[in-house]
Design a protein around this motif. Structure first.
Motif, short mmCIF file in Angstrom:
data_model
loop_
_atom_site.label_atom_id
_atom_site.label_comp_id
_atom_site.label_asym_id
_atom_site.label_seq_id
_atom_site.Cartn_x
_atom_site.Cartn_y
_atom_site.Cartn_z
N GLN A 134 0.56 -3.40 -6.95
CA GLN A 134 1.27 -2.13 -6.95
C GLN A 134 0.69 -1.24 -8.05
O GLN A 134 0.60 -1.65 -9.20
N TYR A 135 0.28 0.00 -7.67
CA TYR A 135 -0.27 0.96 -8.61
C TYR A 135 0.63 2.19 -8.67
O TYR A 135 1.20 2.61 -7.66
N SER A 136 0.74 2.78 -9.85
CA SER A 136 1.49 4.02 -10.02
C SER A 136 0.58 5.21 -9.71
O SER A 136 -0.51 5.33 -10.29
N LEU A 137 1.00 6.08 -8.79
CA LEU A 137 0.22 7.29 -8.51
C LEU A 137 0.25 8.25 -9.69
O LEU A 137 -0.64 9.09 -9.84
N LYS A 138 1.27 8.14 -10.53
CA LYS A 138 1.40 9.05 -11.68
C LYS A 138 0.46 8.68 -12.81
O LYS A 138 -0.16 9.54 -13.43
N THR A 139 0.36 7.37 -13.09
CA THR A 139 -0.45 6.93 -14.24
C THR A 139 -1.76 6.27 -13.83
O THR A 139 -2.68 6.16 -14.65
N GLY A 140 -1.86 5.81 -12.58
CA GLY A 140 -3.05 5.09 -12.13
C GLY A 140 -3.08 3.64 -12.58
O GLY A 140 -4.04 2.91 -12.31
N LYS A 141 -2.05 3.19 -13.28
CA LYS A 141 -2.03 1.83 -13.81
C LYS A 141 -1.43 0.85 -12.81
O LYS A 141 -0.56 1.21 -12.01
N LYS A 142 -1.92 -0.39 -12.86
CA LYS A 142 -1.35 -1.44 -12.02
C LYS A 142 -0.01 -1.85 -12.61
O LYS A 142 0.09 -2.22 -13.78
N VAL A 143 1.02 -1.81 -11.78
CA VAL A 143 2.38 -2.08 -12.24
C VAL A 143 2.74 -3.55 -12.05
O VAL A 143 3.37 -4.17 -12.90
#
Length: 387
Positions: free
Chosen positions: A349-358
């Protein structure tokens, strides 16, 4: 004493062997229509995958598909159906739509099935808010009466399925606010018409928004994305074979604009590798931006108004080597499914806001269904609940 110790050791070994052989059965269960009739079947289910053989397998009677339901604890339930190339599985709230070549299944407080005309190739599917029901669209082929090509649309209205015919081949489609948008070839096959199909009313209506002439050799590389102002699609080869561009169709005035998005080294292998691994889901609209995921796993964020783009983040390079890859967007998250034969599957799962893998989740039993000899392809991936 030694005999007693040997007995204990044998009992422990038997217990270990029992765990090894029985536990996989607990973590993968083949379910029947009777199981799906249980009103609580979807409880605890987080992920839905749709795998199927291609249409040519059906020619020899070997077509099959599976809906794979993955629970919060990683266990997997598989529902076997007949095959449908490019078929869809869709989720809306607490309801699910599945399909194969002869039947549409819906699961909501039980199982309901609808027998329909044979289909060999799916296109897209979704949910119509105004009619509170699913729709599914097929590239159905040439009419047996010789009346030309036809695409068939099935819509749930007042709980019943309704069939409509769109008399053309659909190259790409998308959905927004009650309307299905479709790119269909012009009569001279040198361009595309953009159709707006009003699907949330009892009588199906469609109109041409605009036309776009493409250069010979240009190719459509995604399904359509749409928002209140425009409809968008990714193309390659309009200006150069190694350049991806976004085509923007203005809904109000029909104006067509092209924006350069991604350029690659101009050699055959690089161009091939750059092609999106997901035609269905590599391009989508979210909160005033478009997102495009290329074959290298780079996620481009595109301003819907200006067409300016940048690489927002990249998917895991290691996971990009997998045999099977699919993505899906839900809210502010991008989910990335990967599977390599005989190994565990993973969802990131990646955040579209931060680009980080959640988050990352391992799924162990996909390998019991999708084997090198199964001829199954991954055609859809849905997140039912946040996991």
């Amino acid at each position: 004493m030694k005999k007693w110790m040997i007995t204990i050791a044998l009992l422990m070994l038997a217990g270990i062997l029992l765990f090894v052989f029985i536990s996989p059965l607990k973590s993968h269960k083949a379910v029947s229509q009777q199981d799906l009739r249980d009103p609580d079947f979807l409880d605890g289910k987080d992920i839905l995958l749709y795998v199927s053989t291609s249409a040519d397998q059906d020619a020899f009677g070997g077509g099959k598909s599976y809906a794979l339901f993955i629970s919060q604890d990683g266990t997997l339930s598989s529902f076997k159906m007949k095959g449908l190339e490019l078929g869809s599985a869709k989720v809306h709230g607490d309801s699910v739509m599945l399909e194969d070549k002869n039947t549409i299944f819906t699961i909501e407080n039980g199982l309901y099935s609808y027998k329909r005309t044979y289909q060999h190739t799916g296109d897209s599917a979704g949910f119509l808010q105004n009619t509170d029901g699913f729709y599914t669209l097929y590239n159905s082929g040439y009419d047996k009466k010789g009346d030309g090509y036809r695409s068939e649309l099935y819509r749930q209205m007042n709980g019943e399925w309704k069939k409509d015919v769109i008399p053309c081949y659909i190259r790409a489609s998308g959905f927004h606010d009650g309307a299905i948008y479709a790119l269909v070839p012009t009569d001279d096959e040198k361009g595309y018409q953009l159709l707006q199909i009003q699907a949330d009313q009892k009588k199906l209506t469609y109109q041409t928004i605009t036309e776009w002439q493409y250069r010979e050799g240009a190719s459509i590389e995604s399904q359509l994305a749409a928002d209140d102002q425009a409809v968008y699609v990714m193309v390659r080869g309009q200006k150069a074979s190694n350049l991806y561009q976004m085509v923007k169709f203005n809904k109000k005035n029909g104006k067509v604009e092209l924006y350069d998005i991604a350029e690659y080294k101009n050699d055959e292998q690089t161009i091939y590798s750059s092609m999106p691994f997901s035609f269905k889901k590599s391009f989508f609209s979210y909160h005033g931006s478009l997102y495009f995921i290329d074959g290298f796993g780079k996620v481009y964020k595109i301003d819907a108004k200006t067409g300016k783009s940048r690489i927002a983040f990249a998917l895991s390079p290691e996971k990009m080597k997998a045999d099977f890859k699919e993505i899906t967007q839900k809210g502010s998250s991008l989910y990335f499914f990967t599977y390599t034969y005989n190994q565990p599957a993973y969802i990131e799962q990646y955040s579209l806001k931060t680009g980080k893998k959640v988050k990352e989740k391992e799924i162990g039993k996909v390998k019991e269904i999708v084997t090198p000899k199964s001829h199954l392809k991954l055609y859809d991936f849905e997140v039912m609940k946040d996991f």
